[in-house]
Structure formats: structure tokens, C-alpha cells
Design an enzyme around this catalytic site. Structure first.
Site, PDB file in Angstrom:
ATOM      1  N   ASP A   1     -30.194 -36.451   8.573  1.00 50.01           N
ATOM      2  CA  ASP A   1     -29.595 -35.212   8.078  1.00 50.01           C
ATOM      3  C   ASP A   1     -29.981 -35.003   6.620  1.00 50.01           C
ATOM      4  O   ASP A   1     -29.508 -35.725   5.738  1.00 50.01           O
ATOM      5  CB  ASP A   1     -28.075 -35.285   8.217  1.00 50.01           C
ATOM      6  CG  ASP A   1     -27.393 -33.953   7.959  1.00 50.01           C
ATOM      7  OD1 ASP A   1     -28.027 -33.050   7.364  1.00 50.01           O
ATOM      8  OD2 ASP A   1     -26.222 -33.824   8.339  1.00 50.01           O
TER       9      ASP A   1
ATOM     10  N   ARG B   1     -30.545 -29.134  10.120  1.00 49.64           N
ATOM     11  CA  ARG B   1     -31.450 -29.570  11.193  1.00 49.64           C
ATOM     12  C   ARG B   1     -31.529 -28.587  12.348  1.00 49.64           C
ATOM     13  O   ARG B   1     -32.631 -28.216  12.792  1.00 49.64           O
ATOM     14  CB  ARG B   1     -31.026 -30.944  11.716  1.00 49.64           C
ATOM     15  CG  ARG B   1     -31.131 -32.034  10.665  1.00 49.64           C
ATOM     16  CD  ARG B   1     -30.512 -33.315  11.134  1.00 49.64           C
ATOM     17  NE  ARG B   1     -29.052 -33.180  11.218  1.00 49.64           N
ATOM     18  CZ  ARG B   1     -28.245 -34.106  11.704  1.00 49.64           C
ATOM     19  NH1 ARG B   1     -28.733 -35.238  12.174  1.00 49.64           N
ATOM     20  NH2 ARG B   1     -26.937 -33.914  11.721  1.00 49.64           N
TER      21      ARG B   1
ATOM     22  N   CYS C   1     -26.434 -29.782  15.619  1.00 53.88           N
ATOM     23  CA  CYS C   1     -26.283 -30.799  14.587  1.00 53.88           C
ATOM     24  C   CYS C   1     -24.846 -30.737  14.079  1.00 53.88           C
ATOM     25  O   CYS C   1     -23.988 -30.141  14.729  1.00 53.88           O
ATOM     26  CB  CYS C   1     -27.318 -30.644  13.467  1.00 53.88           C
ATOM     27  SG  CYS C   1     -27.133 -29.194  12.412  1.00 53.88           S
TER      28      CYS C   1
END
Length: 155
Positions: free
Chosen positions: A124, A14, A8
Site C-alpha cells: 500500500d 491501489r 483495497c
């Protein structure tokens, strides 16, 4: 041994969540010793830091350990070291593809492992604040990845 790298942006929300969930699911399936799991970020802002508090809180709530997970930045050699490089969003896909210079066919979008999802990216939670939404997607995607690994191993 199969290897999976989750990627990520900063490697604090994440991808470490996916790393922890994937390890947990592999343990439940009796495959923990057959699959190496790691995570990284495309940026270097959080290198050496533990996962974001929101990620740690939701993992704790779900009874999943984040022990030993620390943010790091993806390196070029990761692209050849891992069987699956799984990115959380299109920006991550573009960044990792640039790093690979178009020579990696092991880069995948995380949402491609979630059956029948309307999502094109994993949002996100660093920006949305919605760690529950992210966890729900991560849990489903990791199940799909475990299934893909099982199918790959059995031919």
C-alpha cells in the site's frame, strides 16, 4: 459483459490505480466495451474523494486517465454483481470474504495474476510512499487479468 471490481483498503491508491490501468489496457486491446471495471475500498474514510495525489501523478506520467474515479466502499451486492472481485492484500481478502460469508468463489488475490512474482500482496503506497513499486505490480497484474478475461471469453 465481464465485470471486474478491484478492492483495497481506502480506495484511493491501489484499487483506483488498477481501475484506471485496466481501463487503459482494455482500450488498447479493443475490449473496453466488453468489460466493466470499478473499484472500492473495505473502509469508508475516503468515500467520494478522488484518487490519492501519488496515484494521480503516476497515472498522469504514464498517460492514463483517472477521470470519473471516486472512492466508494464495497457493498454486499458487489459480490454477486461482479465476475471478478480482485483484492490487493490478505487483509482485504479476509474482509471481503467475511462480507461474502464464505459464499463467493469470485474473490481473487491481485498477485495471483502476476506471473512469477515474489510478492504475496500489493504493498500500500499510502503507507510505503512507493507509488512506482505499486504501479509496476498493477501494470503487470492488469495484463494478467486481461489475458484471463480473453481466455474466459474464448472458452
Amino acid at each position: 459483459m465481464t465485470s471486474v471490481l478491484f478492492v483495497c483498503l481506502g480506495n484511493i491508491c491501489r484499487s483506483p490505480m488498477a481501475e484506471a490501468v485496466m481501463r487503459h489496457q482494455l482500450e488498447q486491446e479493443g475490449l473496453a466495451d466488453q468489460v466493466q471495471v470499478d473499484s472500492a475500498g473495505t473502509g469508508n474514510w475516503h468515500v467520494g474523494h478522488p484518487p490519492h495525489r501519488g496515484t494521480r501523478d503516476i497515472l498522469k506520467r504514464e498517460g492514463i486517465s483517472d477521470e470519473g474515479i471516486q472512492a466508494r466502499q464495497i457493498k454486499g451486492e458487489d459480490l454477486s454483481a461482479f465476475d471478478f472481485v480482485i483484492v490487493m492484500d490478505n487483509s482485504n481478502f479476509d474482509d471481503v470474504s467475511r462480507l461474502a460469508k464464505g459464499k463467493a468463489d469470485n474473490i481473487h488475490r491481485f498477485v495471483d495474476f502476476i506471473p512469477d512474482t515474489p510478492y504475496r500482496e500489493v504493498p500500500d503506497p499510502y503507507f510505503t510512499g512507493n507509488f512506482d513499486e505499486t504501479y509496476s505490480l498493477v501494470e503487470a497484474g492488469c495484463r494478467g487479468i486481461v489475458q484471463a478475461i480473453k481466455e474466459r471469453e474464448t472458452g
